[in-house]
Design a protein around this motif. Structure first.
Motif, PDB file in Angstrom:
ATOM      1  N   GLY A 117      28.726  18.825  59.467  1.00  0.00           N
ATOM      2  CA  GLY A 117      29.733  17.601  58.752  1.00  0.00           C
ATOM      3  C   GLY A 117      28.205  17.414  57.599  1.00  0.00           C
ATOM      4  N   CYS A 118      29.301  16.234  56.209  1.00  0.00           N
ATOM      5  CA  CYS A 118      27.980  16.240  55.940  1.00  0.00           C
ATOM      6  C   CYS A 118      28.830  14.786  54.776  1.00  0.00           C
ATOM      7  CB  CYS A 118      28.756  17.096  54.914  1.00  0.00           C
ATOM      8  SG  CYS A 118      27.334  16.630  53.342  1.00  0.00           S
ATOM      9  N   ASP A 119      27.468  13.562  55.086  1.00  0.00           N
ATOM     10  CA  ASP A 119      27.318  12.364  54.374  1.00  0.00           C
ATOM     11  C   ASP A 119      27.665  12.581  53.146  1.00  0.00           C
ATOM     12  OD1 ASP A 119      27.757  11.377  56.971  1.00  0.00           O
ATOM     13  OD2 ASP A 119      25.552  10.760  57.425  1.00  0.00           O
ATOM     14  N   ASN A 120      27.648  13.270  51.908  1.00  0.00           N
ATOM     15  CA  ASN A 120      27.440  13.521  51.221  1.00  0.00           C
ATOM     16  C   ASN A 120      29.173  13.073  50.439  1.00  0.00           C
ATOM     17  OD1 ASN A 120      24.427  13.713  50.428  1.00  0.00           O
ATOM     18  ND2 ASN A 120      24.881  15.369  51.032  1.00  0.00           N
ATOM     19  N   MET A 121      29.251  12.424  49.450  1.00  0.00           N
ATOM     20  CA  MET A 121      30.310  12.280  48.812  1.00  0.00           C
ATOM     21  C   MET A 121      30.480  13.198  47.841  1.00  0.00           C
ATOM     22  SD  MET A 121      32.827  11.269  50.239  1.00  0.00           S
ATOM     23  CE  MET A 121      33.315  10.935  51.864  1.00  0.00           C
ATOM     24  N   CYS A 122      30.154  14.324  46.898  1.00  0.00           N
ATOM     25  CA  CYS A 122      29.980  14.902  46.170  1.00  0.00           C
ATOM     26  C   CYS A 122      31.947  15.092  45.629  1.00  0.00           C
ATOM     27  CB  CYS A 122      29.595  16.431  45.834  1.00  0.00           C
ATOM     28  SG  CYS A 122      28.675  17.005  46.634  1.00  0.00           S
ATOM     29  N   SER A 123      32.333  14.210  44.724  1.00  0.00           N
ATOM     30  CA  SER A 123      33.441  14.228  44.512  1.00  0.00           C
ATOM     31  C   SER A 123      34.272  15.649  44.247  1.00  0.00           C
ATOM     32  CB  SER A 123      33.211  13.132  42.669  1.00  0.00           C
ATOM     33  OG  SER A 123      33.231  14.272  41.981  1.00  0.00           O
ATOM     34  N   PHE A 124      34.402  16.646  43.386  1.00  0.00           N
ATOM     35  CA  PHE A 124      34.157  17.716  43.913  1.00  0.00           C
ATOM     36  C   PHE A 124      35.251  18.538  45.491  1.00  0.00           C
ATOM     37  CE2 PHE A 124      30.035  18.478  43.048  1.00  0.00           C
ATOM     38  CZ  PHE A 124      29.673  20.162  44.567  1.00  0.00           C
ATOM     39  N   CYS A 125      34.757  17.811  46.429  1.00  0.00           N
ATOM     40  CA  CYS A 125      34.014  18.545  47.980  1.00  0.00           C
ATOM     41  C   CYS A 125      34.696  18.405  49.085  1.00  0.00           C
ATOM     42  CB  CYS A 125      32.659  18.544  48.100  1.00  0.00           C
ATOM     43  SG  CYS A 125      32.236  19.622  49.706  1.00  0.00           S
ATOM     44  N   VAL A 126      35.379  18.793  49.763  1.00  0.00           N
ATOM     45  CA  VAL A 126      36.478  18.795  50.728  1.00  0.00           C
ATOM     46  C   VAL A 126      35.826  18.913  52.142  1.00  0.00           C
ATOM     47  CG1 VAL A 126      37.250  20.784  50.964  1.00  0.00           C
ATOM     48  CG2 VAL A 126      39.289  19.295  51.137  1.00  0.00           C
ATOM     49  N   VAL A 127      34.523  18.944  51.958  1.00  0.00           N
ATOM     50  CA  VAL A 127      33.826  19.297  53.563  1.00  0.00           C
ATOM     51  C   VAL A 127      33.645  17.672  54.332  1.00  0.00           C
ATOM     52  CG1 VAL A 127      31.688  20.251  53.926  1.00  0.00           C
ATOM     53  CG2 VAL A 127      32.698  21.566  52.492  1.00  0.00           C
ATOM     54  N   PRO A 128      32.874  16.933  53.126  1.00  0.00           N
ATOM     55  CA  PRO A 128      33.393  15.387  54.234  1.00  0.00           C
ATOM     56  C   PRO A 128      34.455  15.530  54.933  1.00  0.00           C
ATOM     57  CG  PRO A 128      32.117  14.826  51.911  1.00  0.00           C
ATOM     58  CD  PRO A 128      32.735  16.688  52.411  1.00  0.00           C
ATOM     59  N   PHE A 129      35.815  15.483  54.054  1.00  0.00           N
ATOM     60  CA  PHE A 129      36.780  15.505  55.475  1.00  0.00           C
ATOM     61  C   PHE A 129      37.053  16.397  56.205  1.00  0.00           C
ATOM     62  CE2 PHE A 129      36.974  13.793  50.464  1.00  0.00           C
ATOM     63  CZ  PHE A 129      36.817  12.462  51.128  1.00  0.00           C
ATOM     64  N   GLY A 147      22.947  24.012  57.885  1.00  0.00           N
ATOM     65  CA  GLY A 147      23.525  22.976  57.567  1.00  0.00           C
ATOM     66  C   GLY A 147      23.997  23.150  55.886  1.00  0.00           C
ATOM     67  N   GLN A 148      24.627  21.374  55.925  1.00  0.00           N
ATOM     68  CA  GLN A 148      25.816  22.054  54.423  1.00  0.00           C
ATOM     69  C   GLN A 148      24.386  21.628  53.400  1.00  0.00           C
ATOM     70  OE1 GLN A 148      27.788  23.081  53.467  1.00  0.00           O
ATOM     71  NE2 GLN A 148      29.693  22.796  54.523  1.00  0.00           N
ATOM     72  N   ASN A 149      23.305  20.230  54.347  1.00  0.00           N
ATOM     73  CA  ASN A 149      22.042  19.560  53.909  1.00  0.00           C
ATOM     74  C   ASN A 149      21.464  20.130  55.180  1.00  0.00           C
ATOM     75  OD1 ASN A 149      20.248  17.730  52.261  1.00  0.00           O
ATOM     76  ND2 ASN A 149      21.970  16.496  51.707  1.00  0.00           N
ATOM     77  N   ASN A 207      29.042  12.440  41.808  1.00  0.00           N
ATOM     78  CA  ASN A 207      28.214  12.284  42.515  1.00  0.00           C
ATOM     79  C   ASN A 207      27.118  12.631  43.230  1.00  0.00           C
ATOM     80  OD1 ASN A 207      27.843  10.345  43.777  1.00  0.00           O
ATOM     81  ND2 ASN A 207      29.552   9.949  45.480  1.00  0.00           N
ATOM     82  N   ARG A 208      26.586  13.376  42.332  1.00  0.00           N
ATOM     83  CA  ARG A 208      25.768  14.666  43.532  1.00  0.00           C
ATOM     84  C   ARG A 208      23.715  14.236  43.572  1.00  0.00           C
ATOM     85  NH1 ARG A 208      25.369  19.455  46.104  1.00  0.00           N
ATOM     86  NH2 ARG A 208      24.107  20.159  45.018  1.00  0.00           N
ATOM     87  N   GLY A 209      23.536  12.854  43.105  1.00  0.00           N
ATOM     88  CA  GLY A 209      22.588  12.234  42.943  1.00  0.00           C
ATOM     89  C   GLY A 209      21.351  12.693  42.470  1.00  0.00           C
TER      90      GLY A 209
HETATM   91 FE1  SF4 Z   1      28.259  17.939  51.297  1.00  0.00          FE
HETATM   92 FE2  SF4 Z   1      27.777  19.768  49.646  1.00  0.00          FE
HETATM   93 FE3  SF4 Z   1      30.169  19.228  49.671  1.00  0.00          FE
HETATM   94 FE4  SF4 Z   1      28.163  18.105  48.746  1.00  0.00          FE
HETATM   95  S1  SF4 Z   1      28.805  20.376  47.790  1.00  0.00           S
HETATM   96  S2  SF4 Z   1      29.878  17.189  49.906  1.00  0.00           S
HETATM   97  S3  SF4 Z   1      26.727  18.669  49.798  1.00  0.00           S
HETATM   98  S4  SF4 Z   1      29.003  20.046  51.648  1.00  0.00           S
END
Ligand code: SF4
Ligand code: SAM
Ligand code: F3S
Length: 477
Positions: free
Chosen positions: A180-192, A224-226, A313-315
């Protein structure tokens, strides 16, 4: 069957996985994987679960009883590929109506039961956290019903399941350390598609690494995603809820790296993906401390412009990222660095695109994965911003970064000429059965005469020639 019942049953089957010997079912599974290394690693879990049910794998989908596609949803193109592939299976289903077709992984999680409506030949839809219920879902499908389980979990890490290594060279293997992933990069579907981030018990990671070493493997990649946000707190607890004492007792990523590195000095350790906002100096010092932790860091930048990074939203900012690159160069001299980059994100101007090019010029990456922006449903960017850069401009910008990266990759590879590289031999070279291919610590492919060496051997190779991405050399003793 209700989802609750499936979960209950799958908990029972979890126990029976350990207790029961393999039941020969004679059934054949054809499994095709798409997407990132984490998905390929998941496929090894899937096969492990089904092999306990007596399934064997086949490389020919015409003879399969079950066809599974472990899918990716990261860009629209990834999903299109899956839909196109499904049409190949349509023909097989016509001749074998008992054939069961399942869509697993991130696309399954994104579309859920909608996928059953859109793709009529699909029988099973399963998300990444529900693979333990596969035997029950297959049973349901065999009875003629459609079966769906897309529940995401806050705990599932499949830590107790020994992956069945697929398409393995017997030398290198992946080990998942977080899901999983707790980041919310605005382009990314992975957290969903993969849900909340959770770390895996370090003891199970170490056990897996030790077993791999015992089986002859000589390199593990921690996935891991991060990876930098890995934190084992004894189960489930989040960083925010811990006391200082509990935090001191937790295992960080740097500490995990050290534990894995100490499994054996002849076991190489790699890791991916590092996140610029979280990659700290402790991790870099640990890489430098242990000879067997490879000098290679994949540090995706996505964009070289701070305004775009903010919208993503990359931080981190461009300056923060550059400081992290300087830290790598300072702490791990000679470390190779690679990246991921996206062109044409919402509102990106020509000047901002040039910032990506100038950052690339400054870093001179060894390698890069480059993409043009693909809007994904439900993501922050889809809800907040307009996908207003034309396809034509996105593609042209992509071509520009690809062309520049070609130059840098060639330059970095050529810098290895005339040097001796410690190479872990991985396989017979694709071009010649008289040559072996492997990688050096910096992740560059090195090809050399086979002689009496075999995959799994460490060999010192003097690089005498190269292509853009591969060193060619002779063995020196
Ligand atoms: Fe997570 Fe990587 Fe997607 Fe960002 S780009 S939400 S860090 S999986
Ligand atoms: N977790 C990693 C990170 O933060 O860098 C990588 C995650 S993703 C699986 C791999 C890469 O796909 C990303 O780094 C990004 O470059 C790219 N990507 C993700 N979403 C995208 C999108 N909507 N359009 C184009 N590329 C995308
Ligand atoms: Fe990986 Fe694709 Fe899922 S990149 S995490 S398989 S969306």
């Amino acid at each position: 069957m209700s989802v609750e019942k499936i979960i209950e049953k799958s908990k029972q089957s979890e126990a029976s996985l350990i207790e029961n010997p393999i039941k020969p079912s004679g059934k054949k599974l054809f499994l095709e994987s798409y997407g990132c290394a984490m998905n390929f690693s998941d496929s090894e879990i899937i096969v492990s679960i089904l092999s306990k049910e007596g399934f064997t794998t086949t490389k020919d989908f015409n003879e399969a009883d079950v066809i599974f596609m472990n899918t990716c949803a990261i860009r629209d193109g990834a999903e299109m590929r899956v839909r196109k592939r499904l049409t190949d299976f349509k023909k097989v289903k016509k001749t074998n109506p008992d054939l069961i077709i399942g869509v697993l992984g991130c696309m399954a999680e994104r579309l859920k039961s909608k996928l059953l409506e859109e793709e009529k030949l699909v029988d099973i839809v399963v998300g990444p956290d529900s693979y333990r219920s596969l035997p029950e879902l297959i049973e349901i499908a065999e009875s003629g019903q459609k079966a769906v389980n897309v529940l995401l979990s806050k705990e599932e890490t499949y830590a107790d399941i020994a992956p069945v290594r697929l398409d393995s060279n017997g030398v290198t293997a992946f080990i998942s350390i977080t899901r999983g992933c707790d980041n919310m990069c605005s382009f990314c579907v992975v957290p969903f598609t993969r849900g909340r981030e959770r770390s895996r018990d370090p003891e199970t990671i170490l056990k897996e690494a030790q077993e791999l070493y015992g089986d002859g493997y000589r390199e593990v990649t921690l996935l891991g995603q991060n990876v930098d946000s890995y934190l084992w707190t004894g189960g489930g607890l989040k960083k925010e809820n811990l006391s200082t004492e509990e935090l001191n007792n937790a295992t960080s990523f740097a500490q995990l790296l050290e534990k894995v590195a100490m499994v054996n000095p002849n076991l190489r350790v790699r890791f991916s993906t590092s996140h610029p906002k979280d990659m700290n100096d402790d991790v870099l010092h640990m890489v430098n401390k242990h000879e067997n932790i490879c000098n290679y860091i994949h540090l995706p930048v996505q964009s070289g412009n701070s305004r775009i990074l903010g919208m993503m939203n990359r931080g981190y900012t461009r300056e923060w990222y550059m400081e992290r690159i300087e830290a790598i160069r300072r702490i791990i001299p000679g470390c190779a660095i690679s990246t991921d980059s996206i062109t044409g994100f919402c509102t990106e101007t020509e000047e901002e695109h040039k910032d990506t090019l100038s950052l690339m010029e400054w870093v001179r990456y060894n390698f890069a994965y480059m993409y043009s922006y693909s809007e994904r449903p439900k993501t922050l960017a889809e809800r907040k911003y307009k996908d207003d850069v034309s396809e034509e401009v996105k593609k042209r910008r992509l071509q520009e970064i690809v062309a520049l990266q070609q130059i840098h990759s060639g330059e970095r590879t050529r810098a290895g000429l005339g040097k001796i590289h410690r190479v872990l031999a991985e396989r017979i070279s694709k071009k010649s059965s008289n040559e072996l291919s492997g990688r050096n610590s910096q992740n560059t492919t090195v090809v050399f005469p086979k002689g009496n060496y075999k995959p799994g051997d460490y060999v010192n190779v003097l690089a005498t020639d190269c292509t853009n991405a591969t060193l060619i050399g002779v063995v020196v003793v």
